[in-house]
Design a protein around this motif. Structure first.
Motif, PDB file in Angstrom:
ATOM      1  N   LYS A   1     -25.456 -31.096  24.466  1.00 24.09           N
ATOM      2  CA  LYS A   1     -24.364 -30.134  24.265  1.00 24.09           C
ATOM      3  C   LYS A   1     -24.872 -28.897  23.517  1.00 24.09           C
ATOM      4  O   LYS A   1     -24.537 -27.766  23.879  1.00 24.09           O
TER       5      LYS A   1
ATOM      6  N   THR B   1     -20.756 -20.652  -1.336  1.00 24.57           N
ATOM      7  CA  THR B   1     -21.530 -20.759  -0.095  1.00 24.57           C
ATOM      8  C   THR B   1     -23.044 -20.662  -0.299  1.00 24.57           C
ATOM      9  O   THR B   1     -23.803 -21.025   0.586  1.00 24.57           O
TER      10      THR B   1
ATOM     11  N   ARG C   1     -16.310 -16.060   9.577  1.00 27.07           N
ATOM     12  CA  ARG C   1     -16.372 -16.633  10.921  1.00 27.07           C
ATOM     13  C   ARG C   1     -16.019 -18.128  10.895  1.00 27.07           C
ATOM     14  O   ARG C   1     -15.162 -18.588  11.647  1.00 27.07           O
TER      15      ARG C   1
ATOM     16  N   ASP D   1     -22.385 -16.266  -1.109  1.00 25.98           N
ATOM     17  CA  ASP D   1     -23.370 -15.919  -0.082  1.00 25.98           C
ATOM     18  C   ASP D   1     -22.659 -15.690   1.245  1.00 25.98           C
ATOM     19  O   ASP D   1     -21.646 -16.328   1.522  1.00 25.98           O
ATOM     20  N   GLY D   2     -23.204 -14.781   2.049  1.00 22.21           N
ATOM     21  CA  GLY D   2     -22.830 -14.656   3.449  1.00 22.21           C
ATOM     22  C   GLY D   2     -21.353 -14.457   3.759  1.00 22.21           C
ATOM     23  O   GLY D   2     -20.764 -15.321   4.423  1.00 22.21           O
TER      24      GLY D   2
ATOM     25  N   ARG E   1     -20.574 -14.932   7.593  1.00 21.80           N
ATOM     26  CA  ARG E   1     -20.553 -16.328   8.060  1.00 21.80           C
ATOM     27  C   ARG E   1     -19.294 -17.028   7.545  1.00 21.80           C
ATOM     28  O   ARG E   1     -18.644 -17.768   8.274  1.00 21.80           O
TER      29      ARG E   1
ATOM     30  N   SER F   1     -30.370 -14.603  -0.326  1.00 18.16           N
ATOM     31  CA  SER F   1     -30.379 -15.888  -1.025  1.00 18.16           C
ATOM     32  C   SER F   1     -31.661 -16.655  -0.738  1.00 18.16           C
ATOM     33  O   SER F   1     -32.279 -17.216  -1.654  1.00 18.16           O
TER      34      SER F   1
ATOM     35  N   GLU G   1     -19.384 -26.568  12.369  1.00 16.25           N
ATOM     36  CA  GLU G   1     -19.867 -26.044  13.649  1.00 16.25           C
ATOM     37  C   GLU G   1     -18.744 -25.924  14.674  1.00 16.25           C
ATOM     38  O   GLU G   1     -18.978 -25.537  15.815  1.00 16.25           O
TER      39      GLU G   1
ATOM     40  N   SER H   1     -27.912 -16.570   3.603  1.00 17.88           N
ATOM     41  CA  SER H   1     -28.310 -15.189   3.882  1.00 17.88           C
ATOM     42  C   SER H   1     -29.760 -14.941   3.509  1.00 17.88           C
ATOM     43  O   SER H   1     -30.367 -15.682   2.735  1.00 17.88           O
TER      44      SER H   1
ATOM     45  N   TRP I   1     -17.026 -28.409  15.951  1.00 19.24           N
ATOM     46  CA  TRP I   1     -16.951 -29.589  16.833  1.00 19.24           C
ATOM     47  C   TRP I   1     -15.803 -30.459  16.336  1.00 19.24           C
ATOM     48  O   TRP I   1     -16.014 -31.402  15.562  1.00 19.24           O
TER      49      TRP I   1
END
Lengths: 288, 288
Positions: free
Chosen positions: A175, B44, B260, B253-254, B257, A56, B161, A53, B163
């Protein structure tokens, strides 16, 4: 300039990055300013910044620059796109007596100089992309530019693991860049692509293959070094010594790993024994 | 047990990971112990741990567990292989009055139960691999085992990510596992592979395709949950309440994120608004 004491011209330029990526900027600084002493700090204890973030990143950057400032320093280079995007102004406010330069403005300037049809792509970490720093910097210089941005966080891990070339790397890059290239089809082809993370130049061969030779790749390293040189000249801060500048390296974690991974990014050999481990996490930051 | 005061049986089990990977362990804990309250802390702000030094990981883990301990906690699960490898004993010494369990011993036990020819592979982060915690734990249970270990740091980024599947992911996995598979050819085929990082179960489909169906994949999640349950039973620490256990999430943190990315790892929906941001970096660690 408002400096309270004469500047120590032999003092080093402090160069800060979250880890090893900023070494691509250090290469360019070595080339542009061979007589300057350089001290590089990689915040390897908290790398990467690109998925963290703003608060941070600002706090970490402030602690890092405080550690550099405690050394003999005459200027600071934020050689990290994420930290430049999120913390440059804050750091400039913290150290008004020092030149504090980031990599975003130089990168934006390079893109605006390179573009022919004013259609510019930007690839960066998630944090830099969300922050829109490149978009704002480019539009500040070229308000009519069309900009497409794409986060490519995976490229950081690829670059650090030494996965730079080859067919598989190209497939991964393809990709990741698919949404960007699709947008490029519908909105007219990109002509310039900013590598908006200091790790990404390691993958430039693969990226060039994917986006095609008609797209000019731009990174901040050379233009940042030029901007630093111009600033030192204008502020009469160049080192009068003509001897080759000294290099030193500080990390907040794992000197051995740093030295090993650094060889993917830096043109000179780094010996782990010469990399100093520093603790910056105890530094009080103004941001809690 | 030497506890100075009666244990609060409705207190939560604190579950700690560097980020989101430990959610695979949280899934298993939810299944094995549906009535227990669980509080999960993801560090995080400093993720990943897998490329960091032992001292940093120990310090970060101590700060994290200190933050959990300040809540209503009756046991601690270190749901991160790197932190378990490097910091479990240290944390057990810090909190002798609490059960503090890691994921390495349960993972090693699962591998020793699964193996038929006592030839076990371990894939993990760079730090866990270098630390040899799995090797030691497996040899402690099965001294005659042959063990091959391979660092696969890139898998963390792939898992985060999203993947997880597909031909390209399989090609990446195959490239990472090439040295392991080559060793397996020369020294006789592996029959069991430990997924020694909590992120790796997300890639288990691709890993299975690469190593072949004759290799049994083992991860620590289910066996860790069983070990936690057995420990709570033996220490009479089970929650007497029969209502479904409460879940809460803390991150350094975050929160957005986290929520998600968490959906790649956790079976229940996490709402970012319910994820609490905590600052643990000011906690004094005994390790400087």
């Amino acid at each position: 300039m408002g400096r309270s004491s004469p500047v120590d011209l032999e003092a080093a330029i402090g160069v800060f990055d979250s880890g090893v990526g900023g070494l691509t900027v250090l290469n360019a600084l070595r080339k542009a300013l061979p007589n300057e002493n350089l001290v590089y700090l990689g915040d390897t204890a908290r790398v990467p910044y690109g998925t963290k973030s703003a608060v941070s990143v600002m706090r970490y950057a402030e602690q890092a620059v405080k550690a550099l400032h405690a050394r003999r320093i005459k200027a600071i280079v934020i050689a990290c796109n994420t930290a430049s995007a999120m913390a440059l102004e804050h750091l400039q406010n913290c150290y008004p007596e020092l030149p504090v330069l980031g990599v975003i403005e130089p990168g934006a300037l390079a893109a605006c100089k390179a573009t022919r049809r004013k259609h510019i792509g930007v690839i960066a970490t998630e944090s830099t992309t969300n922050n829109q720093a490149y978009q704002k910097a480019i539009l500040g210089i070229m308000p009519e530019a069309r900009i497409q941005a794409q986060a490519c966080s995976l490229f950081v891990a690829l670059a650090e693991e030494g996965w730079h070339h080859g067919e598989l790397v190209e497939q991964i890059v393809a990709k990741c860049l698919k949404p960007l290239m699709r947008g490029s089809e519908s909105e007219g082809a990109l002509d310039t692509l900013v590598l908006g993370c200091t790790h990404f130049p390691a993958l430039s061969g693969a990226i060039a293959k994917v986006v095609g030779s008609q797209v000019i790749l731009v990174d901040s390293a050379a233009t940042t070094a030029s901007a630093v040189k111009a600033r030192l000249v204008s502020e009469k801060l160049l080192n009068p010594q003509q001897a080759p500048g000294q290099l030193s390296f500080l990390v907040t974690d794992g000197p051995e790993r740093f030295a090993r991974v650094a060889n993917n990014f830096f043109n000179e050999q780094i010996d782990a024994a010469g990399v100093e481990l520093v603790d910056i996490q105890h530094h009080t930051a103004t941001l809690k």
